[in-house]
Design a protein around this motif. Structure first.
Motif, PDB file in Angstrom:
ATOM      1  N   ALA A 241      71.314 -16.751  51.276  1.00  0.00           N
ATOM      2  CA  ALA A 241      70.112 -15.994  50.914  1.00  0.00           C
ATOM      3  C   ALA A 241      70.542 -14.764  50.123  1.00  0.00           C
ATOM      4  O   ALA A 241      70.843 -13.707  50.697  1.00  0.00           O
ATOM      5  N   ILE A 242      70.577 -14.919  48.781  1.00  0.00           N
ATOM      6  CA  ILE A 242      71.007 -13.812  47.937  1.00  0.00           C
ATOM      7  C   ILE A 242      70.026 -12.645  48.038  1.00  0.00           C
ATOM      8  O   ILE A 242      70.409 -11.474  48.103  1.00  0.00           O
ATOM      9  N   GLN A 243      68.715 -12.986  48.034  1.00  0.00           N
ATOM     10  CA  GLN A 243      67.720 -11.930  48.069  1.00  0.00           C
ATOM     11  C   GLN A 243      67.802 -11.148  49.385  1.00  0.00           C
ATOM     12  O   GLN A 243      67.663  -9.923  49.407  1.00  0.00           O
ATOM     13  N   ALA A 244      68.039 -11.863  50.498  1.00  0.00           N
ATOM     14  CA  ALA A 244      68.167 -11.170  51.783  1.00  0.00           C
ATOM     15  C   ALA A 244      69.382 -10.252  51.789  1.00  0.00           C
ATOM     16  O   ALA A 244      69.335  -9.136  52.312  1.00  0.00           O
ATOM     17  N   GLU A 245      70.480 -10.718  51.183  1.00  0.00           N
ATOM     18  CA  GLU A 245      71.673  -9.872  51.113  1.00  0.00           C
ATOM     19  C   GLU A 245      71.428  -8.639  50.255  1.00  0.00           C
ATOM     20  O   GLU A 245      71.865  -7.532  50.588  1.00  0.00           O
ATOM     21  N   LEU A 246      70.696  -8.807  49.140  1.00  0.00           N
ATOM     22  CA  LEU A 246      70.373  -7.670  48.274  1.00  0.00           C
ATOM     23  C   LEU A 246      69.456  -6.685  48.992  1.00  0.00           C
ATOM     24  O   LEU A 246      69.630  -5.462  48.896  1.00  0.00           O
ATOM     25  N   ASP A 247      68.473  -7.195  49.755  1.00  0.00           N
ATOM     26  CA  ASP A 247      67.581  -6.303  50.494  1.00  0.00           C
ATOM     27  C   ASP A 247      68.354  -5.521  51.546  1.00  0.00           C
ATOM     28  O   ASP A 247      68.104  -4.321  51.763  1.00  0.00           O
ATOM     29  N   ASP A 248      69.285  -6.184  52.233  1.00  0.00           N
ATOM     30  CA  ASP A 248      70.089  -5.490  53.234  1.00  0.00           C
ATOM     31  C   ASP A 248      70.960  -4.414  52.600  1.00  0.00           C
ATOM     32  O   ASP A 248      71.092  -3.305  53.115  1.00  0.00           O
TER      33      ASP A 248
ATOM     34  N   PRO B  42      77.418  -0.490  39.559  1.00  0.00           N
ATOM     35  CA  PRO B  42      77.182   0.110  38.229  1.00  0.00           C
ATOM     36  C   PRO B  42      75.709   0.302  37.897  1.00  0.00           C
ATOM     37  O   PRO B  42      75.377   1.036  36.951  1.00  0.00           O
ATOM     38  N   LEU B  43      74.801  -0.331  38.645  1.00  0.00           N
ATOM     39  CA  LEU B  43      73.377  -0.153  38.369  1.00  0.00           C
ATOM     40  C   LEU B  43      72.843   1.182  38.865  1.00  0.00           C
ATOM     41  O   LEU B  43      71.754   1.601  38.456  1.00  0.00           O
ATOM     42  N   LEU B  44      73.584   1.868  39.752  1.00  0.00           N
ATOM     43  CA  LEU B  44      73.120   3.158  40.265  1.00  0.00           C
ATOM     44  C   LEU B  44      73.013   4.171  39.128  1.00  0.00           C
ATOM     45  O   LEU B  44      73.965   4.411  38.393  1.00  0.00           O
ATOM     46  N   GLY B  45      71.828   4.744  38.978  1.00  0.00           N
ATOM     47  CA  GLY B  45      71.612   5.732  37.924  1.00  0.00           C
ATOM     48  C   GLY B  45      71.378   5.157  36.551  1.00  0.00           C
ATOM     49  O   GLY B  45      71.314   5.908  35.573  1.00  0.00           O
ATOM     50  N   ASP B  46      71.262   3.827  36.414  1.00  0.00           N
ATOM     51  CA  ASP B  46      71.016   3.209  35.112  1.00  0.00           C
ATOM     52  C   ASP B  46      69.547   3.423  34.739  1.00  0.00           C
ATOM     53  O   ASP B  46      68.636   2.880  35.370  1.00  0.00           O
ATOM     54  N   ALA B  47      69.305   4.229  33.717  1.00  0.00           N
ATOM     55  CA  ALA B  47      67.935   4.569  33.340  1.00  0.00           C
ATOM     56  C   ALA B  47      67.170   3.346  32.841  1.00  0.00           C
ATOM     57  O   ALA B  47      65.975   3.186  33.119  1.00  0.00           O
ATOM     58  N   ALA B  48      67.844   2.468  32.100  1.00  0.00           N
ATOM     59  CA  ALA B  48      67.164   1.286  31.570  1.00  0.00           C
ATOM     60  C   ALA B  48      66.728   0.357  32.702  1.00  0.00           C
ATOM     61  O   ALA B  48      65.624  -0.194  32.693  1.00  0.00           O
ATOM     62  N   GLU B  49      67.587   0.175  33.700  1.00  0.00           N
ATOM     63  CA  GLU B  49      67.244  -0.694  34.814  1.00  0.00           C
ATOM     64  C   GLU B  49      66.180  -0.049  35.711  1.00  0.00           C
ATOM     65  O   GLU B  49      65.326  -0.729  36.271  1.00  0.00           O
ATOM     66  N   ALA B  50      66.235   1.283  35.852  1.00  0.00           N
ATOM     67  CA  ALA B  50      65.276   1.975  36.712  1.00  0.00           C
ATOM     68  C   ALA B  50      63.858   1.893  36.190  1.00  0.00           C
ATOM     69  O   ALA B  50      62.896   2.036  36.944  1.00  0.00           O
ATOM     70  N   SER B  51      63.682   1.659  34.896  1.00  0.00           N
ATOM     71  CA  SER B  51      62.336   1.575  34.318  1.00  0.00           C
ATOM     72  C   SER B  51      61.680   0.224  34.566  1.00  0.00           C
ATOM     73  O   SER B  51      60.509   0.036  34.237  1.00  0.00           O
ATOM     74  N   LEU B  52      62.416  -0.735  35.169  1.00  0.00           N
ATOM     75  CA  LEU B  52      61.880  -2.069  35.399  1.00  0.00           C
ATOM     76  C   LEU B  52      61.323  -2.166  36.815  1.00  0.00           C
ATOM     77  O   LEU B  52      61.181  -1.164  37.528  1.00  0.00           O
ATOM     78  N   GLN B  53      60.972  -3.385  37.224  1.00  0.00           N
ATOM     79  CA  GLN B  53      60.443  -3.639  38.553  1.00  0.00           C
ATOM     80  C   GLN B  53      61.405  -4.562  39.294  1.00  0.00           C
ATOM     81  O   GLN B  53      62.146  -5.336  38.694  1.00  0.00           O
ATOM     82  N   GLY B  54      61.375  -4.479  40.639  1.00  0.00           N
ATOM     83  CA  GLY B  54      62.196  -5.365  41.429  1.00  0.00           C
ATOM     84  C   GLY B  54      63.217  -4.612  42.258  1.00  0.00           C
ATOM     85  O   GLY B  54      63.295  -3.366  42.245  1.00  0.00           O
ATOM     86  N   ALA B  55      64.011  -5.385  43.005  1.00  0.00           N
ATOM     87  CA  ALA B  55      64.982  -4.783  43.907  1.00  0.00           C
ATOM     88  C   ALA B  55      66.082  -4.041  43.165  1.00  0.00           C
ATOM     89  O   ALA B  55      66.509  -2.955  43.573  1.00  0.00           O
TER      90      ALA B  55
END
Length: 455
Positions: free
Chosen positions: A343-350, A397-410
């Motif tokens: 369960a990739i999504q469950a691991e990402l949520d955790d 590396p996604l921490l603080g990424d402005a481009a990714e932060a403007s999207l939706q999702g986990a």
């Protein structure tokens, strides 16, 4: 007339009428070779060019022997004159016929001077100049200069030291800088990680040479004796150096983009880059297939006779009239499938919940409300299996990424967390059953950003 044993030196070669006519044959009718500026400069340097011709004309073996003899004689600083007996003793490892041929050629092109009264040979100043330029080029070629700027810069520096730098020398250096800039831009546009990293290492070496050349350029631009053409060439080199130095940001952005798009192979923690690096480490890729095939492939060949027999059978066979279906087929329920994968999504949520707990000053390993607001990266990634720890590390590396932060999702929620990821190039060994070592890095809380966004 030239004496082949020892006596009269041959007259230096000059550009005669026949040579002039053969040169003119390379130009269009109505255009004189003497009207070309570069032809004038080359003709003026004819003695030097003839010296190089005498050394390098012919096969590679002959060139090596001529350079060997001339370098051996020029390297002996104990005396300036060599009798034939001295030369025979110094070069006793050469057969007499080959040595005689080389000495005759060097003497006829004024690289060796024959003193008939003293019956000795002397190395001419022209020969020492030629050997000096060759030694500089050879030494720069052995210095692992991937940027290939060392020799060009040394020529400019040497000419500037004696006050004789020329526009042509500066243009050679400028041309190499422009070539490097275009090469690095092509590497960035290619999107290849391996080509980018190779070009980045070459870029660092070029920047070292740029730093050394900046002082020389400042001396040239501040020299009142230099003409306007020299000043313009030096200024153009300065602009080319600035363009080269400004490419650091382009390399960083391209590598960061590749890092975001890196594809991981399932839960193994490996990426396609790791696989390619492993394959490149093997000299013979075909050896990896040994033992993979139990028996060789047996090809089947059909002769024309068999082909005719099959064709006749198909043509003469009686076929019943084909009756198409009278209606639509009956519907069937779709088969049920069970997803046995992780369960990739469950691991990402955790993982997101753990980082959000840290961002909200909650309970986090090695961290308290009154303690430091920075934790080592291994305390946040572990305990976990190697696959889970690698998956979590790939998200950092996604921490603080402005481009990714403007999207939706986990992943967008992860990018909006007020946490700063600070990696280093060093490694630390861990006392963990699944992970042996990990890069030294930290997670720090950015208090100015406020609490985490749990939406």
């Amino acid at each position: 007339m030239m004496e082949t044993t020892a006596g009269v030196a041959a007259e230096p070669l000059t550009l005669g009428q026949d040579d002039h006519d053969s040169l003119q044959a390379h130009f269009h009718a109505g255009i004189s070779a003497d009207e070309i500026e570069q032809v004038f400069h080359l003709k003026r340097a004819q003695p030097t060019l003839q010296a190089f011709t005498a050394l390098f004309h012919g096969g590679a073996d002959g060139v090596l022997i001529r350079l060997l003899v001339l370098r051996e004689l020029a390297a002996d600083t104990s005396t300036t004159a060599f009798s034939r007996a001295d030369i025979n003793q110094k070069l006793s490892y050469l057969i007499p016929e080959s040595l005689e041929t080389v000495l005759t050629r060097l003497r006829s092109h004024s690289l060796l001077a024959w003193d008939a009264q003293a019956a000795v040979y002397r190395v001419t100043p022209m020969a020492r100049n030629v050997l000096s330029s060759l030694d500089t080029l050879l030494s720069m070629g052995q210095a692992d200069d991937d940027a290939e700027m060392g020799f060009l810069l040394s020529q400019v520096a040497g000419a500037q030291a004696v006050g004789g730098v020329t526009v042509e020398q500066l243009k050679h250096l400028l041309g190499r800088l422009v070539e490097l800039t275009e090469e690095f831009r092509d590497a960035i546009a290619s999107g290849s990680e391996f080509r980018l990293r190779t070009s980045q290492a070459k870029w660092h070496m070029a920047c070292d040479w740029v730093e050394k050349g900046s002082e020389i350029l400042r001396a040239i631009t501040s020299d009142e004796r230099a003409d306007s053409a020299t000043h313009k060439a030096a200024q153009a080199i300065g602009r080319a150096q600035s363009a080269l130095l400004n490419m650091q940001g382009m390399f960083s952005r391209a590598l960061n983009q590749i890092e975001r798009q890196r594809v991981h192979l399932g839960q193994s923690g490996l990426s396609t880059t790791d696989v390619k690096r492993w394959l490149l480490a093997h000299d013979d890729l075909s050896s990896l297939a040994q033992g993979a095939i139990d028996r060789p492939v047996m090809p089947l060949f059909v002769t024309p006779a068999e082909m005719i027999d099959v064709a006749e059978t198909e043509l003469l066979a009686e076929r019943s009239a084909s009756t198409g279906p009278s209606g639509l087929p009956q519907g069937e329920d779709a088969p049920l499938t069970i997803n046995d994968g992780p369960a990739i999504q469950a691991e990402l949520d955790d993982w997101l919940a753990r980082l959000a707990d840290f961002a909200n000053l909650g309970n986090f390993p090695s961290f308290s409300e009154h303690g430091p607001k920075t934790v080592p990266i291994q305390d946040s990634l572990l305990p976990a299996s190697f696959a889970v720890a690698s998956y979590r590390a790939s998200m950092l590396p996604l921490l603080g990424d402005a481009a990714e932060a403007s999207l939706q999702g986990a992943t967008a929620q992860l990018a909006r967390l007020p946490i700063t990821f600070t990696p280093t190039d060093e490694m630390v060994q861990l006392n963990d059953p699944h992970v042996f070592a990990m890069s030294i890095a930290t997670l720090s809380l950015d208090l100015e950003s406020g609490p985490a966004d749990d939406k």
